[in-house]
Design an enzyme around this catalytic site. Structure first.
Site, mmCIF file in Angstrom:
data_model
loop_
_atom_site.group_PDB
_atom_site.id
_atom_site.type_symbol
_atom_site.label_atom_id
_atom_site.label_comp_id
_atom_site.label_asym_id
_atom_site.label_seq_id
_atom_site.Cartn_x
_atom_site.Cartn_y
_atom_site.Cartn_z
ATOM 1 N N ARG A 69 0.827 -1.214 0.000
ATOM 2 C CA ARG A 69 0.000 0.000 0.000
ATOM 3 C C ARG A 69 0.857 1.258 0.000
ATOM 4 O O ARG A 69 0.519 2.248 -0.649
ATOM 5 C CB ARG A 69 -0.896 0.020 1.240
ATOM 6 C CG ARG A 69 -2.068 -0.915 1.071
ATOM 7 C CD ARG A 69 -2.987 -0.822 2.251
ATOM 8 N NE ARG A 69 -4.245 -1.483 1.929
ATOM 9 C CZ ARG A 69 -5.083 -1.957 2.838
ATOM 10 N NH1 ARG A 69 -4.811 -1.840 4.116
ATOM 11 N NH2 ARG A 69 -6.192 -2.531 2.467
ATOM 12 N N GLY A 121 -9.461 -8.374 -0.321
ATOM 13 C CA GLY A 121 -8.218 -8.468 0.448
ATOM 14 C C GLY A 121 -7.498 -9.781 0.245
ATOM 15 O O GLY A 121 -6.314 -9.821 -0.106
ATOM 16 N N GLY A 136 -12.803 -3.665 0.516
ATOM 17 C CA GLY A 136 -14.206 -3.277 0.641
ATOM 18 C C GLY A 136 -14.622 -2.232 -0.379
ATOM 19 O O GLY A 136 -15.728 -2.303 -0.934
HETATM 20 P P1 ADP Z 1 -11.703 -11.608 -0.089
HETATM 21 O O1 ADP Z 1 -10.934 -11.014 1.058
HETATM 22 O O2 ADP Z 1 -10.824 -11.837 -1.287
HETATM 23 O O3 ADP Z 1 -12.954 -10.816 -0.405
HETATM 24 P P2 ADP Z 1 -13.073 -13.485 1.646
HETATM 25 O O4 ADP Z 1 -12.640 -12.696 2.819
HETATM 26 O O5 ADP Z 1 -14.508 -13.509 1.289
HETATM 27 O O6 ADP Z 1 -12.190 -13.088 0.352
HETATM 28 O O7 ADP Z 1 -12.704 -15.029 1.883
HETATM 29 C C1 ADP Z 1 -11.410 -15.456 2.111
HETATM 30 C C2 ADP Z 1 -11.366 -16.553 3.128
HETATM 31 O O8 ADP Z 1 -12.192 -17.642 2.754
HETATM 32 C C3 ADP Z 1 -9.964 -17.099 3.269
HETATM 33 O O9 ADP Z 1 -9.527 -16.879 4.583
HETATM 34 C C4 ADP Z 1 -10.103 -18.574 2.955
HETATM 35 O O10 ADP Z 1 -9.318 -19.381 3.805
HETATM 36 C C5 ADP Z 1 -11.567 -18.823 3.209
HETATM 37 N N1 ADP Z 1 -12.032 -20.006 2.496
HETATM 38 C C6 ADP Z 1 -12.146 -20.184 1.165
HETATM 39 N N2 ADP Z 1 -12.576 -21.420 0.882
HETATM 40 C C7 ADP Z 1 -12.738 -22.067 2.057
HETATM 41 C C8 ADP Z 1 -13.173 -23.377 2.428
HETATM 42 N N3 ADP Z 1 -13.524 -24.260 1.497
HETATM 43 N N4 ADP Z 1 -13.239 -23.669 3.733
HETATM 44 C C9 ADP Z 1 -12.892 -22.755 4.662
HETATM 45 N N5 ADP Z 1 -12.478 -21.517 4.379
HETATM 46 C C10 ADP Z 1 -12.406 -21.162 3.092
HETATM 47 MG MG MG Z 2 -11.227 -11.171 3.207
#
Ligand code: ADP
Ligand code: MG
Length: 398
Positions: free
Chosen positions: A39, A354, A377
């Protein structure tokens, strides 16, 4: 499409200007050291450009959640040191972000001079978007530049209030983020494919709805897929999934997809583990054959190759949310397959969120994407079709 006026807009002569720059320097710290400077690095081009154009600059940011009072461990000092290192100069950190001394320093800023203000959130008025606090922030400056895309979805004094008090422009990073994400919303080339994962359907409901309206195909992975599968009556074993409310939302999304003629695709196979740990026993099974006690931790290889094919054939791809619990090495393959397919795709490829952004960085593929958003976000809110207050407060074209 309206866009915020940027710092390259010829309407501003930066020479001799005294500029307050809101950046997002909210870097992860460990024991007083910056552990990921992405960042801070992303904030450098705007600062360099303004300084080279003859402005004097005070850069400000929030860091962590000090809850409206000074917290020694959340001083921006490590970020000032890191920024200085990246820019090859010393960056003086002032002891506060407002007050008579800061105002005097602002008034005395010389062309090419760069200082940093202390953590904005040491004052509760920042997050309250307090008008008097915005006045104090603006004091002594001639211009304001917002480059903090990651904070643009918050109407705070430093992102919203101050933009209405000084001649304001968007920094290079914020301009680029808005341009790319608005492009996805208003003029994506088709086929437009979205890849969605992460943990919960309910967290991402408005995002998924917005993408169903715009995309030709939506590929679902991550823990989220088990809420969809459960809604279809499959047994998902010990996989992370949501209860009746989340499942009802998933059903509604599947109905919306049919109505909008958008192909919503679920995994056909999954990697299951007997425990949520790197040394767990693993097996690949069809999604209709998950045994009790086993949990889905990643999409399976057949799903990965079908998703890869859909991505490679797309003109536009947007990705949010990892396909599995990628932080655990044996569960990373599906997420890596999506990232690699996007890196190899000739179309426009954008990642936001993130954890998804962190995954792309972990694979070393950031430069092979059209764009990896720095705003978690904020990026998702933009793609929901919402107006970001930090962007709306800036003067715009047309
Ligand atoms: P982003 O930050 O990219 O928007 P999210 O915060 O929605 O993504 O989701 C990320 C989290 O989801 C990660 O910590 C990952 O470990 C978890 N995750 C993804 N698939 C699974 C799964 N099958 N079981 C448990 N956790 C999962
Ligand atoms: Mg996340």
């Amino acid at each position: 499409m309206t866009r915020p006026l940027g710092i390259d807009d010829p309407g501003v002569d930066w020479s001799g200007a005294r500029v307050l720059v809101r950046a997002d320097l909210n870097a992860p710290l460990d024991d007083g050291r910056v552990t990921d400077d992405a960042r801070i690095r992303a904030s450098v081009p705007t600062l360099e450009r303004l300084l080279a154009a003859g402005a004097g600059v005070a850069v400000c940011s929030h860091l962590g959640r000090p809850k409206g009072k000074p917290v020694e461990e959340l001083s921006l000092r490590p970020c000032a040191e890191k920024l200085g290192e990246l820019m090859g100069r010393t960056v003086e950190l002032l002891p506060d972000c407002v007050g008579d001394d800061v105002r005097a320093r602002a008034e005395a800023l010389r062309p090419g001079e760069l200082v940093m203000l202390e953590n904005l959130r040491f004052h509760p008025e920042e997050e309250a978007n307090d008008p008097a606090f915005a006045d104090r922030l603006a004091a002594g400056f001639t211009h304001y530049v917002n480059d903090a895309f990651g904070a643009a979805h918050r109407a705070h004094a430093s992102t919203e209030g101050v933009a209405r008090r000084l001649p304001a422009r968007a920094g290079l990073l914020l301009s680029r983020e808005v341009e790319v994400l608005e492009g996805l919303l208003t003029s994506p080339r088709h086929p437009f494919v979205a890849v969605l994962g992460g943990s919960k359907v309910s967290d991402k409901l408005p995002l998924i709805n917005s993408l169903l309206e715009r995309c030709d195909r939506v590929l679902i992975g991550g823990a989220m897929c088990f809420t969809f599968l459960a809604a279809q009556g499959e047994s998902v074993g010990a996989s992370l999934h949501e209860g009746p409310d989340g499942q009802a939302q998933a059903t509604e999304l599947m109905e919306t997809a049919v109505r909008l003629n958008c192909a919503l695709q679920l995994p056909v196979d999954v990697l299951v583990a007997d425990r949520f740990a790197a040394d767990a026993a693993l097996e690949v099974v069809p999604t209709d054959d998950i045994a009790d006690g086993w949990m889905g931790v990643d999409i399976g290889p057949r799903t990965s190759s079908s998703y890869r094919e859909a991505i490679m054939g797309a003109q536009t791809v947007f990705w949010n949310g990892p396909m599995g619990a990628f932080e655990i090495e044996p569960f990373v393959d599906g997420t890596r397959a999506v990232a690699e397919a996007m890196a190899a795709c000739f179309g426009s490829t954008v990642a936001g969120g993130g954890d998804s952004g962190a995954a792309v960085a972990q694979f070393g593929l950031v430069d092979d994407f059209t764009h990896v958003s720095t705003g978690g976000g904020a990026a998702l809110e933009m793609l929901e079709g919402r107006t970001l207050p930090g962007v709306a407060a800036l003067p715009s074209t047309s």
